[in-house]
Design a protein around this motif. Structure first.
Motif, PDB file in Angstrom:
ATOM      1  N   ASN A   7      43.349  28.676  34.771  1.00  0.00           N
ATOM      2  CA  ASN A   7      43.026  29.973  34.389  1.00  0.00           C
ATOM      3  C   ASN A   7      44.161  30.412  33.463  1.00  0.00           C
ATOM      4  OD1 ASN A   7      42.384  32.738  33.798  1.00  0.00           O
ATOM      5  ND2 ASN A   7      41.051  32.815  35.454  1.00  0.00           N
ATOM      6  N   ASN A   9      44.011  33.380  31.885  1.00  0.00           N
ATOM      7  CA  ASN A   9      43.985  34.791  31.395  1.00  0.00           C
ATOM      8  C   ASN A   9      45.286  35.540  31.395  1.00  0.00           C
ATOM      9  OD1 ASN A   9      41.198  35.107  31.603  1.00  0.00           O
ATOM     10  ND2 ASN A   9      41.265  36.636  32.729  1.00  0.00           N
ATOM     11  N   LYS A  10      46.192  34.897  32.210  1.00  0.00           N
ATOM     12  CA  LYS A  10      47.518  35.813  32.279  1.00  0.00           C
ATOM     13  C   LYS A  10      48.433  35.273  31.077  1.00  0.00           C
ATOM     14  CE  LYS A  10      46.483  38.226  35.180  1.00  0.00           C
ATOM     15  NZ  LYS A  10      46.398  38.378  36.678  1.00  0.00           N
ATOM     16  N   HIS A  43      38.510  34.179  31.567  1.00  0.00           N
ATOM     17  CA  HIS A  43      37.589  35.231  31.974  1.00  0.00           C
ATOM     18  C   HIS A  43      37.855  36.563  31.196  1.00  0.00           C
ATOM     19  CE1 HIS A  43      36.219  37.403  35.980  1.00  0.00           C
ATOM     20  NE2 HIS A  43      35.881  38.307  34.822  1.00  0.00           N
ATOM     21  N   ARG A  45      37.178  39.990  29.730  1.00  0.00           N
ATOM     22  CA  ARG A  45      36.266  41.061  30.284  1.00  0.00           C
ATOM     23  C   ARG A  45      36.036  41.900  28.894  1.00  0.00           C
ATOM     24  NH1 ARG A  45      40.023  40.013  34.322  1.00  0.00           N
ATOM     25  NH2 ARG A  45      38.964  39.822  36.391  1.00  0.00           N
ATOM     26  N   HIS A  50      42.574  40.430  28.460  1.00  0.00           N
ATOM     27  CA  HIS A  50      43.113  39.110  29.124  1.00  0.00           C
ATOM     28  C   HIS A  50      42.812  37.978  27.863  1.00  0.00           C
ATOM     29  CE1 HIS A  50      42.407  40.900  33.229  1.00  0.00           C
ATOM     30  NE2 HIS A  50      43.928  40.907  33.365  1.00  0.00           N
ATOM     31  N   GLU A  74      34.178  32.405  32.692  1.00  0.00           N
ATOM     32  CA  GLU A  74      33.787  33.200  33.789  1.00  0.00           C
ATOM     33  C   GLU A  74      33.652  34.692  33.277  1.00  0.00           C
ATOM     34  OE1 GLU A  74      36.202  31.456  37.525  1.00  0.00           O
ATOM     35  OE2 GLU A  74      36.926  33.310  36.857  1.00  0.00           O
ATOM     36  N   VAL A  96      30.184  36.195  37.504  1.00  0.00           N
ATOM     37  CA  VAL A  96      31.267  37.312  38.323  1.00  0.00           C
ATOM     38  C   VAL A  96      30.230  38.467  38.220  1.00  0.00           C
ATOM     39  CG1 VAL A  96      33.275  37.885  39.014  1.00  0.00           C
ATOM     40  CG2 VAL A  96      33.040  35.659  37.934  1.00  0.00           C
ATOM     41  N   LEU A 103      39.797  45.834  37.749  1.00  0.00           N
ATOM     42  CA  LEU A 103      41.206  45.534  37.573  1.00  0.00           C
ATOM     43  C   LEU A 103      41.084  44.026  37.868  1.00  0.00           C
ATOM     44  CD1 LEU A 103      44.216  46.107  37.598  1.00  0.00           C
ATOM     45  CD2 LEU A 103      44.339  46.015  40.047  1.00  0.00           C
ATOM     46  N   THR A 104      40.448  43.100  38.900  1.00  0.00           N
ATOM     47  CA  THR A 104      40.400  41.918  38.984  1.00  0.00           C
ATOM     48  C   THR A 104      39.189  41.824  39.876  1.00  0.00           C
ATOM     49  OG1 THR A 104      41.566  39.704  39.613  1.00  0.00           O
ATOM     50  CG2 THR A 104      41.745  41.778  40.918  1.00  0.00           C
ATOM     51  N   SER A 105      38.584  40.516  39.975  1.00  0.00           N
ATOM     52  CA  SER A 105      37.276  40.346  40.513  1.00  0.00           C
ATOM     53  C   SER A 105      37.683  40.396  42.058  1.00  0.00           C
ATOM     54  CB  SER A 105      36.857  39.037  40.426  1.00  0.00           C
ATOM     55  OG  SER A 105      36.904  38.457  38.957  1.00  0.00           O
ATOM     56  N   PHE A 135      29.662  33.240  41.439  1.00  0.00           N
ATOM     57  CA  PHE A 135      30.773  33.748  42.368  1.00  0.00           C
ATOM     58  C   PHE A 135      30.286  34.368  43.810  1.00  0.00           C
ATOM     59  CE2 PHE A 135      34.821  36.391  42.778  1.00  0.00           C
ATOM     60  CZ  PHE A 135      35.830  35.669  42.851  1.00  0.00           C
ATOM     61  N   HIS A 195      40.599  32.454  43.176  1.00  0.00           N
ATOM     62  CA  HIS A 195      41.034  33.690  43.440  1.00  0.00           C
ATOM     63  C   HIS A 195      42.314  33.730  44.549  1.00  0.00           C
ATOM     64  CE1 HIS A 195      40.839  38.163  42.022  1.00  0.00           C
ATOM     65  NE2 HIS A 195      41.695  37.927  42.895  1.00  0.00           N
ATOM     66  N   HIS A 218      46.663  33.212  38.367  1.00  0.00           N
ATOM     67  CA  HIS A 218      47.615  34.379  38.608  1.00  0.00           C
ATOM     68  C   HIS A 218      48.894  33.593  39.206  1.00  0.00           C
ATOM     69  CE1 HIS A 218      49.259  38.483  38.745  1.00  0.00           C
ATOM     70  NE2 HIS A 218      49.626  38.120  40.322  1.00  0.00           N
TER      71      HIS A 218
HETATM   72  C1  LIG Z   1      36.607  35.285  39.313  1.00  0.00           C
HETATM   73  C2  LIG Z   1      38.142  35.551  39.394  1.00  0.00           C
HETATM   74  O1  LIG Z   1      38.513  35.654  40.657  1.00  0.00           O
HETATM   75  C3  LIG Z   1      39.068  35.416  38.406  1.00  0.00           C
HETATM   76  O2  LIG Z   1      38.446  34.970  37.207  1.00  0.00           O
HETATM   77  C4  LIG Z   1      40.236  36.400  38.095  1.00  0.00           C
HETATM   78  O3  LIG Z   1      39.518  37.615  38.380  1.00  0.00           O
HETATM   79  C5  LIG Z   1      40.715  36.304  36.889  1.00  0.00           C
HETATM   80  O4  LIG Z   1      41.840  36.512  37.055  1.00  0.00           O
HETATM   81  P1  LIG Z   1      42.497  38.016  36.588  1.00  0.00           P
HETATM   82  O5  LIG Z   1      41.838  39.013  37.312  1.00  0.00           O
HETATM   83  O6  LIG Z   1      44.051  37.770  36.909  1.00  0.00           O
HETATM   84  O7  LIG Z   1      42.444  38.166  35.219  1.00  0.00           O
END
Ligand SMILES: CC(=O)[C@@H](O)[C@H](O)COP(=O)(O)O
Ligand SMILES: NCC(=O)COP(=O)(O)O
Length: 241
Positions: A7, A9-10, A43, A45, A50, A74, A96, A103-105, A135, A195, A218
């Motif tokens: 992932n 995202n970061k 993912h 949002r 991200h 996602e 999801v 903030l996060t899932s 999810f 996660h 993460h």
């Molecule tokens: C669904 C899930 O658990 C991940 O997609 C997570 O939410 C993404 O990571 P960040 O919340 O760190 O962006």
């Protein structure tokens, strides 16, 4: 062997904090796939803090050069997310139940409650040939309904597994995850997980052979900093003689 989808995202979060394309998400995806990872996850949002929606298009372009790799997108299936996913056509879409400002899932679907909304969305994604994942919290009783609304796989939300790893009561929690994975398999679903998975906890989760894919972002990013930090600080010190 369980597949790893990284992932990014970061990487997006770091890039967006400076307003230019550094670090470059497509470059990081390329390095990740060249190293042998099975896939890339993003993912996006609604605030795109991200991954952005544009990242989905750019990564799909890159994945054309990796015919054995997969793109997993996602997110919460609002209008904008769905229009991007239906246009990009990733290999997999993980739905999801996030709030827009989350903030996060932090939880899985309540499929019994949301089934009327989910059914047509899942059907539309599958019409495009996209594998659909829901999810889910680790509750064996809910897996059959996930299959019934049309999902191909579930992704087990592993925050509880990760935060209790190696602590008192962990065995009971680990058993619940394995039972949920087995219930999903028995219902005819594939099983993903993600996660807060990291280098210390991921192996035990996957050892029983029930998990097809883990998506990790993460901790992987933090671990990359941990493992590389000393070397880079030393490299800077060596420049400043
Ligand atoms: C669904 C899930 O658990 C991940 O997609 C997570 O939410 C993404 O990571 P960040 O919340 O760190 O962006
Ligand atoms: N689906 C989970 C995911 O993509 C990454 O979660 P995390 O490793 O960033 O907690």
């Amino acid at each position: 062997m369980t597949h790893l989808s990284v992932n990014l995202n970061k990487i997006g979060l770091l890039r967006n904090s400076r307003g230019r394309n550094y670090p470059n998400m497509v470059e990081m995806a390329k390095r990740t796939l060249d190293l042998g990872a099975f896939g890339i996850t993003i993912h996006p949002r609604p605030d795109q803090r991200h991954a952005t929606y544009q990242d989905a298009y750019d990564l799909k372009e890159l994945l054309k050069h990796y015919p054995d790799a997969e793109l997993n997108i996602e997110g919460f299936p609002d209008e904008q997310f769905l229009s991007v996913v239906l246009e990009v056509v990733p290999h997999q879409c993980t739905l999801v139940p996030d709030d827009p400002n989350q903030l996060t899932s932090d939880h899985g679907w309540n499929v019994a409650r949301d089934q009327d909304a989910l059914r047509p969305i899942i059907a539309k994604l599958k019409e495009k040939g996209i594998r659909v994942v829901l999810f889910m919290d680790p509750d064996a009783d809910n897996m059959a309904l996930a299959k019934e609304v049309g999902a191909d796989r579930v992704e087990l939300y592993t925050e509880e597994y990760a935060s209790h790893y190696g602590k008192n009561g962990f065995d009971t929690i680990a058993e619940r995850y394995q039972e949920s994975a087995q219930a999903a398999l028995d219902a005819g679903l594939g099983v993903n997980a993600g996660h807060d998975l990291d280098l210390t906890n991921v192996e035990d989760l996957c050892r029983a052979g029930r998990i097809t894919e883990v998506s990790i972002g993460h901790a992987l990013t933090v671990e990359a900093l941990d493992l590389g930090w000393d070397q880079v600080v030393k490299a800077y010190l060596s420049k400043l003689v």
